[in-house]
Design an enzyme around this catalytic site. Structure first.
Site, PDB file in Angstrom:
ATOM      1  N   GLY A 235       1.062  -1.387  -0.137  1.00 41.16           N
ATOM      2  CA  GLY A 235       0.045  -0.248   0.200  1.00 41.16           C
ATOM      3  C   GLY A 235       0.999   1.248   0.046  1.00 41.16           C
ATOM      4  N   ASN A 236       0.406   2.483   0.332  1.00 43.87           N
ATOM      5  CA  ASN A 236       1.188   3.560   0.428  1.00 43.87           C
ATOM      6  C   ASN A 236       0.257   4.667   1.630  1.00 43.87           C
ATOM      7  OD1 ASN A 236      -1.223   5.537  -0.783  1.00 43.87           O
ATOM      8  ND2 ASN A 236      -0.889   4.092  -2.472  1.00 43.87           N
TER       9      ASN A 236
END
Ligand code: CTP
Length: 441
Positions: A235-236
């Site tokens: 993810g980020n």
């Protein structure tokens, strides 16, 4: 321009002294109308000194001039900041028990209210209903900011910054604040190449505050997650705050909004979504792509503010991956489709405006804008909002700064300030690109 600045009894009244300064320094003639109780927070002398006008609070003051009628009639813009829960209730109920509420009944010009109160009061169904009533009558009610309130508590309810209120109010009459520091960005205000938006342009789709009325817009926000196994993902750090600000700003300007929210914490979506924002939660890029394309099929504008995972694991393990002693792990990743580039290359609707964001860091091959220009050309979106990330900028921060590029990579404007201010600036630029409505008459 003749402006009435209404002040009701909230601790944030002190910020309105700065708002008054901004408006008078921009050359406007401002009459301050405090409620009697608000004088407990900021006294009459302050308002008289800063505005250069006598200050009355009551319909019984200076009866000969019938001020409760003349002030409202003569005003070209009314701004109420802070607007307390009580003031919103009295305004929604059509009361006229002090000079400010009487002015609100007689004014026929654009009215902007900037609420400030404790979170519980803002979220109470009574306040929500009063805000909905005022908005349905064309009053422009800003959403309060989130953050530290009077006591140790935090949450939605803070008065937005004076520059944001001033910019939003002036936008209702097709005006902007002058660029005080001469840096070309304004204080939380956009500068668009080709000059300010002309007043007649701001009325193409309704009144100045509702310039997106009748438009359907899709905003993607947050960051996609690509599962590795049932408990892990790639993810980020995107929080979704800028996308949420874009959705709220569009709704406040009259658009019907679909927010495709990729892993956006509910605490970010405060104050709760206005009725004209439909929130579609998604997790992965595939889910986001499907939700965006479905909503975009009949949308006038699509804004891709989500940070999308470029890659996903080629397989997702059905069970939790176990480590084997001492051995490393190599993941095989496959590329995700580029949702923005697809939308730009093949418009789902004629005349649809497609907008992207580009989070960039400079590197040895070019600076942030070099990368932004190359991306603008590669993606083909009508607008690309380029912002610098890394080193504490961009993700998770309250403020943002973007350069707007067109599909050829040419700079069309800049915006800096709170995420709300940047959101409004972006819609100012988008509004110029939306084809005028087809007259069915
Ligand atoms: N975007 C998209 N689909 C992807 C990747 C990005 O629609 N698979 C969109 C984002 O929503 C954003 C814009 O493209 O509006 C730019 O995203 P960014 O992450 O800056 O660019 P990338 O295409 O991922 O390019 P790179 O990582 O190589 O800089």
């Amino acid at each position: 321009m003749r402006i009435v600045l209404g002040v009701s009894a909230g601790i944030a009244a002190y910020k309105s002294a700065l708002l008054l300064r901004l408006l008078t320094e921009a050359g406007h003639d401002v009459r301050v109308v405090p409620t009697p109780a608000s004088l407990q927070f900021v006294g009459r002398a302050t308002w008289e000194a800063l505005s250069g006008h006598p200050v009355t609070t009551d319909v019984w003051d200076d009866v000969a001039r019938v001020e409760h009628v003349s002030l409202g009639r003569e005003a070209e813009l009314v701004v109420v900041a802070p607007a307390t829960a009580d003031l919103l209730a009295r305004a929604a109920g059509g009361h006229s028990d002090d000079l400010l509420t009487a002015v609100l009944l007689t004014a026929r010009c654009p009215v902007l209210m900037a609420p400030a109160m404790h979170t519980e009061m803002w979220e109470h169904p009574a306040t929500r209903a009063n805000v909905a009533t005022l908005r349905s009558r064309g009053v422009h009610v800003l959403d309060p900011d989130s953050g530290r309130l009077t006591g140790p508590d935090t949450g939605p309810g803070r008065l937005p910054e004076p520059a944001v209120i001033a910019a939003a109010a002036l936008r209702l009459v097709g005006q902007t604040l002058p660029d005080a520091d001469g840096d070309g960005t304004g204080d939380g205000v956009v500068t668009l190449n080709g000059g300010e938006r002309a007043p007649d342009e701001s009325t193409t789709r309704g009144d100045g505050g509702q310039d997106l009325a009748g438009l359907r817009v899709v905003v993607s926000a947050g960051g996609t997650r690509e599962p590795l196994d049932p408990v892990r993902y790639l993810g980020n750090r995107s929080t979704g705050r800028q996308g949420w600000a874009l959705a709220r700003a569009a709704a406040a300007r009259g658009a019907s909004v679909t927010l495709v929210a990729a892993n956006v914490e509910p605490s970010v979506l405060t104050p709760s979504a206005p009725d004209d924002v439909v929130v579609r939660p998604v997790e992965t890029t595939a889910e986001l792509r499907a939700a965006v394309r479905e909503a975009a099929a009949d949308a006038d504008v699509v804004v891709m503010a989500a940070a999308i995972a470029d890659y996903r694991p080629s397989t997702t393990a059905e069970h939790k991956l176990k480590k084997s002693d001492g051995a490393g792990l190599t993941l095989e990743l496959v590329q995700n489709p580029d949702v923005l580039a697809e939308l730009a290359a093949q418009r789902l609707r004629p005349g649809q405006v497609v907008v992207g964001f580009a989070a960039e860091t400079g590197d040895g091959t070019g600076d942030v804008l070099d990368h932004g220009r190359a991306k603008a050309i590669r993606k083909g979106a009508d607008l690309l909002a380029v912002n610098a990330v890394g080193g504490g900028r961009g993700f998770g921060t309250p403020d943002n700064e973007v350069t707007l590029l067109d599909a050829t990579g040419a700079e069309v404007g800049r915006a800096a300030g709170s995420k709300d201010a940047v959101a409004h600036a972006l819609w100012d630029a988008v509004v110029r690109l939306v084809p005028p409505p087809v007259d069915s008459a």
